[in-house]
Design a protein around this motif. Structure first.
Motif, PDB file in Angstrom:
ATOM      1  N   THR A   1      34.909  45.512  50.100  1.00  0.00           N
ATOM      2  CA  THR A   1      35.066  44.047  50.045  1.00  0.00           C
ATOM      3  C   THR A   1      36.461  43.715  49.523  1.00  0.00           C
ATOM      4  O   THR A   1      37.073  44.488  48.762  1.00  0.00           O
ATOM      5  CB  THR A   1      33.996  43.430  49.126  1.00  0.00           C
ATOM      6  OG1 THR A   1      34.200  43.892  47.791  1.00  0.00           O
ATOM      7  CG2 THR A   1      32.590  43.805  49.595  1.00  0.00           C
ATOM      8  N   THR A   2      36.951  42.529  49.894  1.00  0.00           N
ATOM      9  CA  THR A   2      38.298  42.127  49.478  1.00  0.00           C
ATOM     10  C   THR A   2      38.399  41.977  47.972  1.00  0.00           C
ATOM     11  O   THR A   2      39.338  42.480  47.328  1.00  0.00           O
ATOM     12  CB  THR A   2      38.682  40.809  50.165  1.00  0.00           C
ATOM     13  OG1 THR A   2      38.591  40.981  51.576  1.00  0.00           O
ATOM     14  CG2 THR A   2      40.101  40.399  49.793  1.00  0.00           C
ATOM     15  N   ASP A   3      37.429  41.309  47.371  1.00  0.00           N
ATOM     16  CA  ASP A   3      37.445  41.134  45.920  1.00  0.00           C
ATOM     17  C   ASP A   3      37.317  42.471  45.197  1.00  0.00           C
ATOM     18  O   ASP A   3      37.950  42.681  44.152  1.00  0.00           O
ATOM     19  CB  ASP A   3      36.314  40.203  45.489  1.00  0.00           C
ATOM     20  CG  ASP A   3      36.506  38.784  46.000  1.00  0.00           C
ATOM     21  OD1 ASP A   3      37.651  38.440  46.351  1.00  0.00           O
ATOM     22  OD2 ASP A   3      35.500  38.038  46.053  1.00  0.00           O
ATOM     23  N   GLY A   4      36.507  43.367  45.756  1.00  0.00           N
ATOM     24  CA  GLY A   4      36.332  44.664  45.129  1.00  0.00           C
ATOM     25  C   GLY A   4      37.607  45.481  45.143  1.00  0.00           C
ATOM     26  O   GLY A   4      37.951  46.134  44.147  1.00  0.00           O
ATOM     27  N   ARG A   5      38.347  45.470  46.247  1.00  0.00           N
ATOM     28  CA  ARG A   5      39.586  46.238  46.303  1.00  0.00           C
ATOM     29  C   ARG A   5      40.626  45.656  45.346  1.00  0.00           C
ATOM     30  O   ARG A   5      41.342  46.401  44.665  1.00  0.00           O
ATOM     31  CB  ARG A   5      40.116  46.246  47.732  1.00  0.00           C
ATOM     32  CG  ARG A   5      41.347  47.131  47.946  1.00  0.00           C
ATOM     33  CD  ARG A   5      41.749  47.143  49.398  1.00  0.00           C
ATOM     34  NE  ARG A   5      40.718  47.740  50.236  1.00  0.00           N
ATOM     35  CZ  ARG A   5      40.606  49.054  50.468  1.00  0.00           C
ATOM     36  NH1 ARG A   5      41.461  49.888  49.891  1.00  0.00           N
ATOM     37  NH2 ARG A   5      39.658  49.515  51.242  1.00  0.00           N
TER      38      ARG A   5
ATOM     39  N   GLY B   1      25.800  54.221  35.208  1.00  0.00           N
ATOM     40  CA  GLY B   1      26.392  52.903  35.393  1.00  0.00           C
ATOM     41  C   GLY B   1      25.340  51.820  35.397  1.00  0.00           C
ATOM     42  O   GLY B   1      24.131  52.093  35.271  1.00  0.00           O
ATOM     43  N   TYR B   2      25.798  50.588  35.541  1.00  0.00           N
ATOM     44  CA  TYR B   2      24.910  49.432  35.553  1.00  0.00           C
ATOM     45  C   TYR B   2      24.010  49.455  36.793  1.00  0.00           C
ATOM     46  O   TYR B   2      24.315  50.132  37.788  1.00  0.00           O
ATOM     47  CB  TYR B   2      25.741  48.156  35.550  1.00  0.00           C
ATOM     48  CG  TYR B   2      25.911  47.523  34.184  1.00  0.00           C
ATOM     49  CD1 TYR B   2      25.260  46.344  33.853  1.00  0.00           C
ATOM     50  CD2 TYR B   2      26.714  48.120  33.232  1.00  0.00           C
ATOM     51  CE1 TYR B   2      25.414  45.759  32.614  1.00  0.00           C
ATOM     52  CE2 TYR B   2      26.882  47.538  31.981  1.00  0.00           C
ATOM     53  CZ  TYR B   2      26.218  46.364  31.679  1.00  0.00           C
ATOM     54  OH  TYR B   2      26.374  45.789  30.439  1.00  0.00           O
ATOM     55  N   PRO B   3      22.904  48.715  36.734  1.00  0.00           N
ATOM     56  CA  PRO B   3      22.081  48.588  37.950  1.00  0.00           C
ATOM     57  C   PRO B   3      22.903  47.985  39.091  1.00  0.00           C
ATOM     58  O   PRO B   3      23.789  47.147  38.878  1.00  0.00           O
ATOM     59  CB  PRO B   3      20.950  47.652  37.513  1.00  0.00           C
ATOM     60  CG  PRO B   3      20.908  47.760  36.029  1.00  0.00           C
ATOM     61  CD  PRO B   3      22.318  48.018  35.584  1.00  0.00           C
ATOM     62  N   SER B   4      22.630  48.428  40.305  1.00  0.00           N
ATOM     63  CA  SER B   4      23.281  47.935  41.529  1.00  0.00           C
ATOM     64  C   SER B   4      24.771  48.216  41.547  1.00  0.00           C
ATOM     65  O   SER B   4      25.532  47.529  42.239  1.00  0.00           O
ATOM     66  CB  SER B   4      23.042  46.422  41.704  1.00  0.00           C
ATOM     67  OG  SER B   4      21.658  46.166  41.854  1.00  0.00           O
ATOM     68  N   ALA B   5      25.207  49.259  40.795  1.00  0.00           N
ATOM     69  CA  ALA B   5      26.618  49.645  40.865  1.00  0.00           C
ATOM     70  C   ALA B   5      26.907  50.514  42.073  1.00  0.00           C
ATOM     71  O   ALA B   5      28.075  50.783  42.373  1.00  0.00           O
ATOM     72  CB  ALA B   5      27.031  50.369  39.584  1.00  0.00           C
TER      73      ALA B   5
ATOM     74  N   ALA C   1      32.784  44.625  42.609  1.00  0.00           N
ATOM     75  CA  ALA C   1      32.496  43.390  43.357  1.00  0.00           C
ATOM     76  C   ALA C   1      31.325  42.638  42.762  1.00  0.00           C
ATOM     77  O   ALA C   1      30.614  41.929  43.474  1.00  0.00           O
ATOM     78  CB  ALA C   1      32.221  43.730  44.823  1.00  0.00           C
ATOM     79  N   THR C   2      31.104  42.780  41.452  1.00  0.00           N
ATOM     80  CA  THR C   2      29.991  42.086  40.823  1.00  0.00           C
ATOM     81  C   THR C   2      30.228  40.579  40.814  1.00  0.00           C
ATOM     82  O   THR C   2      31.364  40.102  40.681  1.00  0.00           O
ATOM     83  CB  THR C   2      29.776  42.583  39.381  1.00  0.00           C
ATOM     84  OG1 THR C   2      28.705  41.855  38.795  1.00  0.00           O
ATOM     85  CG2 THR C   2      31.034  42.399  38.550  1.00  0.00           C
ATOM     86  N   LEU C   3      29.152  39.821  40.953  1.00  0.00           N
ATOM     87  CA  LEU C   3      29.226  38.358  40.982  1.00  0.00           C
ATOM     88  C   LEU C   3      28.874  37.739  39.640  1.00  0.00           C
ATOM     89  O   LEU C   3      28.925  36.518  39.486  1.00  0.00           O
ATOM     90  CB  LEU C   3      28.286  37.814  42.066  1.00  0.00           C
ATOM     91  CG  LEU C   3      28.598  38.269  43.498  1.00  0.00           C
ATOM     92  CD1 LEU C   3      27.566  37.703  44.463  1.00  0.00           C
ATOM     93  CD2 LEU C   3      30.015  37.874  43.900  1.00  0.00           C
ATOM     94  N   GLU C   4      28.521  38.574  38.660  1.00  0.00           N
ATOM     95  CA  GLU C   4      28.167  38.052  37.348  1.00  0.00           C
ATOM     96  C   GLU C   4      29.447  37.683  36.595  1.00  0.00           C
ATOM     97  O   GLU C   4      30.364  38.508  36.461  1.00  0.00           O
ATOM     98  CB  GLU C   4      27.357  39.080  36.559  1.00  0.00           C
ATOM     99  CG  GLU C   4      26.052  39.455  37.246  1.00  0.00           C
ATOM    100  CD  GLU C   4      25.244  40.455  36.435  1.00  0.00           C
ATOM    101  OE1 GLU C   4      25.422  40.484  35.198  1.00  0.00           O
ATOM    102  OE2 GLU C   4      24.444  41.198  37.037  1.00  0.00           O
TER     103      GLU C   4
END
Length: 512
Positions: free
Chosen positions: A292-296, A166-170, A247-250
């Protein structure tokens, strides 16, 4: 902190064989009791051994030169030299051994698997072993054969049952830490993981290993990022787990796009021809960071889309451990199925026997041109080994080599190649080849007379006589012996051997 080393160049050398001994048995009343020189010992091998407790090649990165023990020299009294000890090099499971040119020699899998990477040289025979009915007291012994020397490349391909990509920081390292006892370095910035991390997981009665691959990003096949460099560590995995960050911010990223990018890069990875491509391996999707809420919310939105593609989807959190139990047992199910498939008996393989052709002499003679000169090169295992075992300071040993070459058919092959007496002959193809002017051998087998350690063919002081010449020489010797006896009898008859009357020799009657 230990350094992870997955590729090293190793310089290995087998032990040299010990020299044989040229000795003659001597004791009271038996000054010449026959040859009793012992054989030299064999040199040790350099052996690679798989050890499941070894996880890195760091030891060989720091110390890349390894040499086995030499064999002991032979001694008189039929005492053979000791064999040199082998050098065992412990390597991790899944190590691929290849030459510096890229040729794969072996793939080491399974604890205890052994592979001789540099063979030791054979010990030279002593003169006791060289004695025969024709050569009863050899005045020479054979030298030990040098050990094999080569440069090899060790490349580690970690045998992991489950691969996290997966991507970095996944959250791949966080999952390994949450599901096993491994404690990898974890931080909230990309490329925290610089080397693969391994963790051991137990789910019911199944025990398997999990490895995370350092961040795989778009363009990895062109050299970007770190992931493609380490994908070889998961070539043999049972199942791939695509870890997607919910929950990525990108702004230009989402789990579905991340999966498409990873699949594209996996498809460009060139795995071994014998292994299944990574893009075709069984795979599951892990939607991480639902704590996290956004992640769920993102996980609930994309999970149906991923299931429509045929993936088994798991919604988990490495922080709260939610969903990890279901994930561990699902991965165990894939691992068990893969192990059972590999354990099934396959169709028996036919053993192909390729015997040596009856006309294969074990060597070849080639004609070469070098600086305006014609060179006849003899290349082959046996002639080259015989040359390495010959003591060229001993003329009798050189004569023995000439007899061996003649019996093997080397002289006939040189005749057929157009060689004449005095031609330049080279035995061997390496830098230590032997060059000499060829003098054809008249006869083979019987030793040529001369002091111990000499051969009259080498010194050029004599040549073998024909049968008629030997008969003529024998007749001259017999005539000389008869003439000497006649002269001695005439001297006795003339009284030259009678003592005077006044000189009586003790122990006689005075009549001489």
């Amino acid at each position: 902190m230990s350094q992870f080393v997955d590729r090293v160049v190793l310089h290995v050398t087998g032990g040299d064989g010990g020299n044989g001994c040229a000795s003659v048995h001597s004791e009271k009343f038996k000054p010449l009791g026959g040859p009793d020189g012992g054989d030299g010992g064999h040199g040790g091998d350099v052996v690679l051994v798989v050890d499941d407790q070894v996880t890195t090649l760091l030891e060989y990165h720091r110390s890349p030169h390894r040499e086995a023990v030499k064999g002991g020299v032979g001694k008189g009294g039929h005492k053979s030299g000791a064999d040199g000890a082998d050098v065992e090099l412990r390597v991790p499971d899944g190590t691929v051994v290849s030459t510096s040119s890229g040729e794969v020699l072996t793939d080491l899998l399974g604890h205890g698997t052994r592979f001789v990477v540099a063979a030791g040289g054979r010990g030279g025979l002593g003169n006791a072993s060289l004695a025969s009915a024709r050569r009863k007291a050899p005045g020479f012994a054979l030298l030990g054969e040098p050990g094999e020397s080569r440069d090899i490349v060790l490349e580690l391909k970690t045998v992991a049952d489950v691969a996290l990509v997966g991507y970095p920081s996944a959250g791949k390292s966080s999952l390994v830490a949450a599901m096993s006892a491994a404690r990898p370095k974890i931080a909230d910035y990309p490329f925290t993981t610089l080397t693969p991390n391994l963790g051991v997981i137990e789910a019911g009665d199944v025990r398997y290993t999990m490895a995370d691959v350092p961040g795989l990003i778009e363009g990895a096949s062109e050299g970007r990022g770190l992931g493609l460099e380490f994908l070889r560590h998961v070539e043999r995995c049972s199942v791939l787990a695509h870890v997607l960050d919910t929950a990525t911010l990108e702004p230009d990223r989402d789990p579905v796009r991340d999966l498409d990018v990873i699949l594209t890069e996996l498809g460009r990875y060139q795995a071994d021809a014998e292994t299944i491509p990574l893009s075709e391996r069984p795979a599951v999707v892990v939607l991480n960071k639902i704590d996290t809420t956004d992640g769920r919310d993102m996980a609930e939105y994309v999970a149906p889309q991923l299931r429509e593609r045929g993936y088994e989807v798991f919604v988990v959190s490495a922080v709260s451990h939610e969903g990890l139990r279901e994930l561990s047992f699902a991965l165990a199910r894939y691992v068990r199925a893969d192990r059972e498939a590999r354990a099934r008996p396959s169709a028996p393989q036919r053993v192909v026997l390729r015997p040596v052709a009856t006309d294969d002499a074990g060597f070849r003679v080639t004609v070469e041109q070098f600086e305006g000169r014609t060179i006849y090169r003899v290349a082959g295992g046996r002639p080259e080994r015989w040359v390495r075992q010959t003591d060229f300071a001993n003329e009798e040993a050189i004569g023995y080599l000439a007899d061996r070459l003649a019996r093997a058919g080397v002289e006939d092959a040189l005749y057929k190649a157009g060689a004449l007496a005095g031609a330049e002959v080279v035995i061997g193809s390496s830098d230590d080849a032997v060059v000499f002017d060829w003098e054809p051998t008249v006869g083979v087998g019987a030793p040529v007379g001369g002091p111990r350690g000499t051969d009259l063919r080498v010194t050029g002081e004599a040549k073998r006589a024909s049968r008629a010449e030997r008969r003529l020489e024998h007749g001259r010797r017999m005539d000389a012996k008869i003439a000497a006896r006649t002269e001695l009898a005439a001297e006795r008859a003339s009284g030259r051997w009678t003592a005077p009357d006044d000189e009586v020799v003790e122990g006689t009657d005075g009549r001489g």
